[in-house]
Structure formats: C-alpha cells, structure tokens
Design a protein around this motif. Sequence first.
Motif, PDB file in Angstrom:
ATOM      1  N   ASN A 225      16.157   9.427   5.566  1.00 16.32           N
ATOM      2  CA  ASN A 225      14.889   8.779   5.218  1.00 16.32           C
ATOM      3  C   ASN A 225      14.262   9.386   3.953  1.00 16.32           C
ATOM      4  O   ASN A 225      13.089   9.761   3.938  1.00 16.32           O
ATOM      5  CB  ASN A 225      13.907   8.883   6.395  1.00 16.32           C
TER       6      ASN A 225
ATOM      7  N   LYS B 110      13.073   8.863   0.057  1.00 19.92           N
ATOM      8  CA  LYS B 110      12.609   7.744  -0.753  1.00 19.92           C
ATOM      9  C   LYS B 110      13.646   7.347  -1.797  1.00 19.92           C
ATOM     10  O   LYS B 110      13.923   6.157  -1.986  1.00 19.92           O
ATOM     11  CB  LYS B 110      11.296   8.110  -1.444  1.00 19.92           C
TER      12      LYS B 110
ATOM     13  N   TYR C 146       3.119  -2.771  -5.746  1.00 22.33           N
ATOM     14  CA  TYR C 146       2.012  -2.283  -4.925  1.00 22.33           C
ATOM     15  C   TYR C 146       0.985  -3.399  -4.780  1.00 22.33           C
ATOM     16  O   TYR C 146       1.017  -4.399  -5.491  1.00 22.33           O
ATOM     17  CB  TYR C 146       1.366  -1.050  -5.555  1.00 22.33           C
TER      18      TYR C 146
ATOM     19  N   ARG D 233       9.762   0.461   6.748  1.00 23.75           N
ATOM     20  CA  ARG D 233       9.391   1.725   6.110  1.00 23.75           C
ATOM     21  C   ARG D 233       8.656   1.486   4.794  1.00 23.75           C
ATOM     22  O   ARG D 233       7.686   2.182   4.477  1.00 23.75           O
ATOM     23  CB  ARG D 233      10.638   2.573   5.879  1.00 23.75           C
ATOM     24  N   PHE D 234       9.143   0.536   4.022  1.00 19.35           N
ATOM     25  CA  PHE D 234       8.458   0.221   2.771  1.00 19.35           C
ATOM     26  C   PHE D 234       7.048  -0.312   3.049  1.00 19.35           C
ATOM     27  O   PHE D 234       6.105  -0.007   2.318  1.00 19.35           O
ATOM     28  CB  PHE D 234       9.260  -0.808   1.968  1.00 19.35           C
TER      29      PHE D 234
ATOM     30  N   LYS E 202       5.156   0.470   5.649  1.00 19.73           N
ATOM     31  CA  LYS E 202       4.324   1.590   6.077  1.00 19.73           C
ATOM     32  C   LYS E 202       3.876   2.448   4.897  1.00 19.73           C
ATOM     33  O   LYS E 202       2.721   2.869   4.817  1.00 19.73           O
ATOM     34  CB  LYS E 202       5.103   2.441   7.085  1.00 19.73           C
ATOM     35  N   ARG E 203       4.804   2.698   3.963  1.00 19.31           N
ATOM     36  CA  ARG E 203       4.489   3.549   2.822  1.00 19.31           C
ATOM     37  C   ARG E 203       3.495   2.891   1.877  1.00 19.31           C
ATOM     38  O   ARG E 203       2.754   3.556   1.175  1.00 19.31           O
ATOM     39  CB  ARG E 203       5.777   3.899   2.063  1.00 19.31           C
ATOM     40  N   ASN E 204       3.553   1.579   1.820  1.00 24.41           N
ATOM     41  CA  ASN E 204       2.688   0.865   0.884  1.00 24.41           C
ATOM     42  C   ASN E 204       1.493   0.216   1.556  1.00 24.41           C
ATOM     43  O   ASN E 204       0.711  -0.485   0.908  1.00 24.41           O
ATOM     44  CB  ASN E 204       3.511  -0.230   0.161  1.00 24.41           C
TER      45      ASN E 204
END
Length: 330
Positions: A225, A227, A276, A320-321, A323-325
């Motif tokens: 995991n 980036k 973003y 995952r993308f 959650k990160r963004n």
Amino acid sequence: QEMYMTYGHTAIRVQDLARQLDVVFNYGNFDFREGNFYLKFIKGDLEYFVTVVPFGDFVAEYQMQNREIIEQTLNLNQAQKQEVFTVLNQSLLPENRFYTYKFIDRNCTTMANEKLEKALHIKINKVDDKNITYRQLLYPYFDDFFYFKLGINIIFGAKTDEKATQLFLPVELQHSLSKFKLADKALVKETKTLVTQTPEPKRGFSFFNSIYFIITILAFIIFINKKSTNVALFILFGLLGLFLCAVGLYSLHQEVLWNYNALLFNPLFLLLPFLYGKNFRMVYYLSSICLLIYILMMLNKPHIYLMLPFIITIGIQLLRFKKRNWNVAY
C-alpha cells in the motif's frame, strides 16, 4: 509452441499417381520479412497467400515440428476431382493468390472450404455446437499457455462473445466434412492419420505460468500500500486501456473492436492519481461506474476467473484513492 500454430491448419492434397503428381495447396502462408509485419498483422491488412508444395516436403515439415497430420480422402468422381483441381489452380494466378487474413472470417480453413464449395457447388455447414461463443470455443486451446490465454482474452472484444456459427477452425471443417453427403453418398471416403504426434512430457504445475503468480504480485501491491506503487499500477492499467482503445480504432480485425476490457483497464486511470476536488470526484465516479458495468458484463463470460484478480485489485485501489482524496474532493 508458436501461437499461430495453436489452432491447427487445413490444407488440400491432390494426388495423381499416373502422372506422378502429389502436391499440397496451402493457404496459410505469410512472410515474416514483409515490411511493418507486426503493424500490418495488428491492423488486419496483412496478406496471406497460397503455395503449392510437394507432399513429401509438407510431411517432413510436420514431422520435424512433431505435428499430427490427419487426412480425409474425398469420395469424388473424375469430373469433380478435375473441377476441384481447376479451382485450386485458379487460386495460384497473381490476381487470386493473395488474400487479407481475418482470424475468424478468412483463414486457411475458410479458404480451403471456399474452394471445395465453389468446385462442388455445395454449402458445407458447421456441425459442431453453434450455441457456444467463439471465446468459449477457443478457450481450451491455451490450457497450457496461461499468458497466451490471458493476453488473448484481454485483447479480444465483443465479437468473440457472439455465437460461434462460422466454420473457421480446422477441426470443425474435419467434423463437418465427415458428416456431409454429396448426392446421397458420404463425401469423406476414408480418414486416416498420416503423421502421429509423439506425446510430449506432461507439463507439471508452474507457479510462474499460472494465475497464482498474478494474484501474488497484485496481493503484494495491495499489501504494501505505497502511494508510488499504487500510482504506477494505475498508470500501467491506464496505458493498457489506452492501447486497447487504440487497437480497436486502428485495427480492421473485428475481433478486437468494442473491447469492453477497456472498462476495467480504464484510460481514465492515467488522470485519477493527479486530480483533486471536483475533477477527482467526477473521474472517480466515472471509473467506478465503468468497473460496475464491467463486472455485470463478465458474469456469464468464461474468462471471468482470469480477470477477477484485476477486478478486485482495481476495486480496492479505487477505494484507497477515494479515501486519500476524500477531504480534498469534498
């Protein structure tokens, strides 16, 4: 071992012992030395051509390659034999010798069948199962070649999921000829094996030549995991999707058109890691919808187990993308 040999081959032998004639008309020839060979093959405008070779040379080549030869002797009268020979010789003329190869619609088998139908004024119908798809029909041919099977099923599009009504494989023509009757008599008088293939040692299980190797690689990427690794994976999948779309637009092969695997290996993945806010949200939802549509389309497909590791990996990475963004996107 060569992929183009996987499905077998069809050729027509003409024998006249009184005239010391014994030759094979072979419609499966192509020239590797031709300029831009691979680009022409992918595009679908590569020209194949017919040749005539002595039967002894034909046999010697198959013996050297450890390939079986099964011969069907046709039950024809003298006039019919002459007509077949005339049609075959006409195909040697410069204006007839070359043809544009198509995987399903125009190959060595369809060409041989076409010449027999023309000469004998008949229509040879397929007798094998027409209710399965082309993809299902071709699937078992790569049981020992995992990466060939994976690659073929990724690059093949929607046409191969149509019902396999076209008679295009050598074994199908063999079966159809064996059942055909011409003027109430069997068209095939005799079937015999001329060259026997020596069984090769049975391959043992190879972890590196199996889906388990792919699962291990993808599981490792999910587990670490990182980036950078996740971004690199999405770029790789996005480039693959872009390639599938480009080939579909570029190629004349119907088999690679409308390739729904581009819904899984989505070209949008090339953008997703670098967006973003509102732009990320739009591309994320488009990618997720495409993935959902792909899953629904794959439910009745024979290669779903091949694609399942990729489906799971991409689904996890998309979450995952998100959650990160999430904080930035919303």
